[in-house]
Design an enzyme around this catalytic site. Structure first.
Site, PDB file in Angstrom:
ATOM      1  N   GLN A 193       0.820  -1.163  -0.074  1.00 54.12           N
ATOM      2  CA  GLN A 193      -0.155   0.260   0.034  1.00 54.12           C
ATOM      3  C   GLN A 193       0.881   1.199  -0.001  1.00 54.12           C
ATOM      4  OE1 GLN A 193      -3.191   0.149  -0.572  1.00 54.12           O
ATOM      5  NE2 GLN A 193      -3.735  -2.079  -0.412  1.00 54.12           N
TER       6      GLN A 193
ATOM      7  N   CYS B  35     -16.263 -11.605   8.507  1.00 51.79           N
ATOM      8  CA  CYS B  35     -17.362 -11.968   9.651  1.00 51.79           C
ATOM      9  C   CYS B  35     -16.395 -12.834  10.825  1.00 51.79           C
ATOM     10  CB  CYS B  35     -18.044 -13.042   8.850  1.00 51.79           C
ATOM     11  SG  CYS B  35     -19.768 -12.620   8.990  1.00 51.79           S
TER      12      CYS B  35
HETATM   13  N1  PLP Z   1      -0.735  -6.777   1.649  1.00 54.49           N
HETATM   14  C1  PLP Z   1      -1.635  -5.696   1.449  1.00 54.49           C
HETATM   15  C2  PLP Z   1      -1.654  -4.582   2.556  1.00 54.49           C
HETATM   16  C3  PLP Z   1      -2.632  -5.742   0.719  1.00 54.49           C
HETATM   17  O1  PLP Z   1      -3.652  -4.607   0.696  1.00 54.49           O
HETATM   18  C4  PLP Z   1      -2.871  -6.798  -0.385  1.00 54.49           C
HETATM   19  C5  PLP Z   1      -3.867  -6.785  -1.465  1.00 54.49           C
HETATM   20  O2  PLP Z   1      -5.017  -6.531  -1.116  1.00 54.49           O
HETATM   21  C6  PLP Z   1      -1.930  -7.688  -0.249  1.00 54.49           C
HETATM   22  C7  PLP Z   1      -1.101  -7.925   0.817  1.00 54.49           C
HETATM   23  C8  PLP Z   1      -2.231  -9.004  -1.191  1.00 54.49           C
HETATM   24  O3  PLP Z   1      -1.761  -8.583  -2.433  1.00 54.49           O
HETATM   25  P1  PLP Z   1      -1.949  -9.555  -3.492  1.00 54.49           P
HETATM   26  O4  PLP Z   1      -3.473 -10.027  -3.531  1.00 54.49           O
HETATM   27  O5  PLP Z   1      -1.738  -8.927  -4.754  1.00 54.49           O
HETATM   28  O6  PLP Z   1      -1.030 -10.654  -3.496  1.00 54.49           O
END
Ligand code: PLP
Length: 604
Positions: free
Chosen positions: A191, A340
């Protein structure tokens, strides 16, 4: 009457972003023209090989890497698993029951799940220990310092996907010994990419994970940074790709997309990504509109210190599903950021921050990408302001008559007698009280619990058994519905036998509609009401409808319709279970029908 399609406004960029045209063109070229296998020794392999090498160099430049390397992979989840495997492989079969695996309490699920998985599979058997966060979402640095000596790995994140909370990586580094630290440190950097600079030259991070789809690249592409000297074990072996560290033919188009993202980060002048203060201004504009829609909203994040592209809020009296439904009806996609737990959706991230239950159950995340334009933000804010106008003009709902507020989950029913201002109710006391108090003023209405036996209200008879189960019947029409503590007793046969119908067929004009959305959704998006009828029924009214509904006199087929196709199926099944006429269910939702109608009438 012509139907208008409202353009979708996607405000869920922390979940994913669209591939920008500039990137899709690069990818198309690599998929269709320069499609050679980088491992080939003939010339078709040369260009893809160079693209991968250049992308690796660009990654090192972006993150100021001097002693480490990047491996291209399928994204952060793979990167997290690879890093965890790499660290824990050294302890295979050692049964380290006294050791701990440290991770932030607000990490993305991929982190604790990968830790749990590899800890078990490799027979390390260490204890997983979540690092608590403070009220502002920041990790408890003292906790990290205290437990680091006993830890095999430390997993933290750059910024949180739900709240946008940015972690102080410098402080974490100091807590574990700075450059001289021994503890392997993984930072989930998904992020922060494109939002907060990450200097891997200045921080003793051993592993950092990235996903391209959070910054306008394709899904299923990413990379993992590995510090020189940090343990490494490949997650998959194959044809020796990625210098033997990740087998499998490379996703060259995806890597080229990542390379373009890195180019943007290296040259902001040539990039569509906006500066931080511009993004902060956009967020302010959206927040202002949100406060117009929900004047009593509460922010669930440190503001303005969190990511400038993320807003996380709750509104007293609203569960997140309800808010998502009204945004969705208005064509705005936002998310709940909750999973949930104990029956009710709750955000574990907000729970870890110590926020109240109603905030954790009602949290809404609204996020936009760093390449958003001023026009896009203005359009989004204008749409939210228009929602506020619609909400303010919403008519008060009719209060009298038979109500079964949550017929598919909770067994309770209420008869509201307008003349005597009495509320007669049966069923689960706690739930019914909460519902009654939120819809009927206790000063105006008297509440009376019904006893075992038979009670008549207008055309309905309520028969209550000694166990508390009850049955509501409509004597004249010879219909009945039975309830236990979990709501209407509805065998799966009713649901399975509902006839479903595709939205493009529904929009042919030969059907009447039974709109079963909630008033707040209906007020945000008009549904087509053509045909011989046109009925509206909200959840609390579905049972009365099932007991009374007689279809239409013109014998036109009736189709139940909702936002996405789930509730329409339930209502059609309820009408059947009560012994009512055949009601069909629209497989799609109102949006689909409006879309087909608009296309037919060319008014898009
Ligand atoms: N870590 C964070 C903070 C994320 O927001 C996400 C995805 O939503 C992931 C890991 C996992 O990423 P990916 O689904 O692209 O492997």
């Amino acid at each position: 009457m012509p139907y208008m399609c409202v353009p979708e406004i996607f405000l869920d960029a922390n979940a994913t972003t669209p591939v920008l045209p500039e990137i899709s063109q690069i990818m198309q070229r690599l998929c269709c023209n320069q499609f050679g296998n980088p491992s080939s020794s003939h010339l078709a392999g040369a260009m893809p090989k160079r693209i991968i090498a250049d992308a690796r160099k660009a990654a090192a430049q972006v993150f100021n890497v001097v002693d480490g390397r990047f491996i291209f992979n399928s994204g952060a989840t793979e990167g997290i698993n690879t890093a965890v495997l790499s660290v824990l492989a050294e302890y295979t079969g050692q049964n380290r029951k006294n050791a701990i695996l440290l991770y932030g309490a607000t990490e993305h699920k991929a982190v604790p799940e990968a830790l749990k998985h590899w800890n078990h599979v490799l027979g390390v058997n260490a204890e997983l220990l979540a690092i608590p966060v403070l009220a502002d979402g920041a990790l408890d640095i003292q906790f990290i310092a205290k437990h680091a000596p006993n830890a095999l790995i430390l997993c933290t994140m750059g910024a949180n996907n739900e709240t946008g909370v940015i972690q102080d990586l410098q402080a974490i580094a100091r807590a574990i010994g700075g450059k001289d630290k021994q503890l392997p440190w993984l930072v989930d950097s998904v992020q922060v990419l494109g939002k907060v600079p990450l200097d891997l030259g200045a921080l003793p991070i051993d592993y950092a994970t990235f996903s391209a789809h959070k910054l306008y690249g394709p899904k299923g592409t990413g990379c993992l940074f590995i510090r020189e000297g940090a343990p490494y074990t490949p997650l998959q072996q194959g044809g020796g790709q990625e210098h033997g560290e990740r087998g499998g033919t490379e996703n060259v188009a995806g890597i080229a997309a990542l390379a373009r993202i890195f180019d943007w980060l290296l040259d902001p002048q040539q990039s569509p990504l906006q500066a931080m203060d511009t993004l902060a201004g956009y967020r302010e504009e959206l927040l202002l509109a949100l406060k117009n829609l929900f004047p009593n909203l509460v922010l669930n994040q440190p503001y303005p210190e969190s990511l400038p592209t993320t807003i996380n809020f709750s509104v007293p009296g609203f569960e997140s599903g309800k808010i998502i439904a009204i945004f969705d009806s208005a064509g705005i996609r936002v998310s709940a950021g909750s999973a949930c737990s104990k029956g009710k959706p709750q955000s574990f991230v907000l729970k870890a921050m110590g926020l109240q239950d109603w905030q954790c159950e009602g949290a809404i995340r609204l996020s936009f990408g760093p390449a958003s334009s001023a026009e896009f933000i203005q359009m989004a804010a204008a749409r939210i302001n228009a929602m506020a106008d619609r909400l303010n003009n919403l008519d008060e709902a009719e209060r009298s008559g038979l109500w079964v507020p949550d017929p598919l989950n909770v067994g309770f029913a209420v008869y509201a007698d307008e003349t005597s201002k009495s509320l007669y109710y049966v069923g689960n006391r706690d739930r019914v009280k909460t519902w009654l108090n939120s819809y009927f003023s206790a000063d105006e209405w008297e509440q009376q619990l019904l006893s075992e036996g038979e009670h008549k209200f207008a055309d309905f008879t309520l028969k209550i058994s000694e166990t508390g189960d009850f049955c509501i019947s409509h004597e004249k029409l010879g219909r009945a519905l039975s309830f236990n503590n979990s709501g209407v007793i509805l065998s799966s046969e009713y649901l399975e036998n509902v006839e479903t119908i595709a939205p493009e067929i529904v929009s042919s004009g030969e059907y009447s509609f039974l709109d079963v959305r909630e008033p707040l959704e209906t007020c945000m998006q008009e549904a087509p009401k053509f045909g011989a009828g046109g009925w509206v029924s909200q959840r609390a009214d579905w049972c009365r409808l099932a007991l009374e509904f007689e279809g239409n006199t013109a014998n036109q087929p009736v189709v139940a319709i909702c936002r996405s196709g789930g509730r329409s199926l339930s209502v059609a099944a309820l009408v059947r279970a009560a012994g009512g006429p055949n009601v069909l269910s629209c497989e799609g939702g109102v949006t689909d029908v409006v879309h087909f109608l608009a296309a037919k009438e060319s008014v898009i």
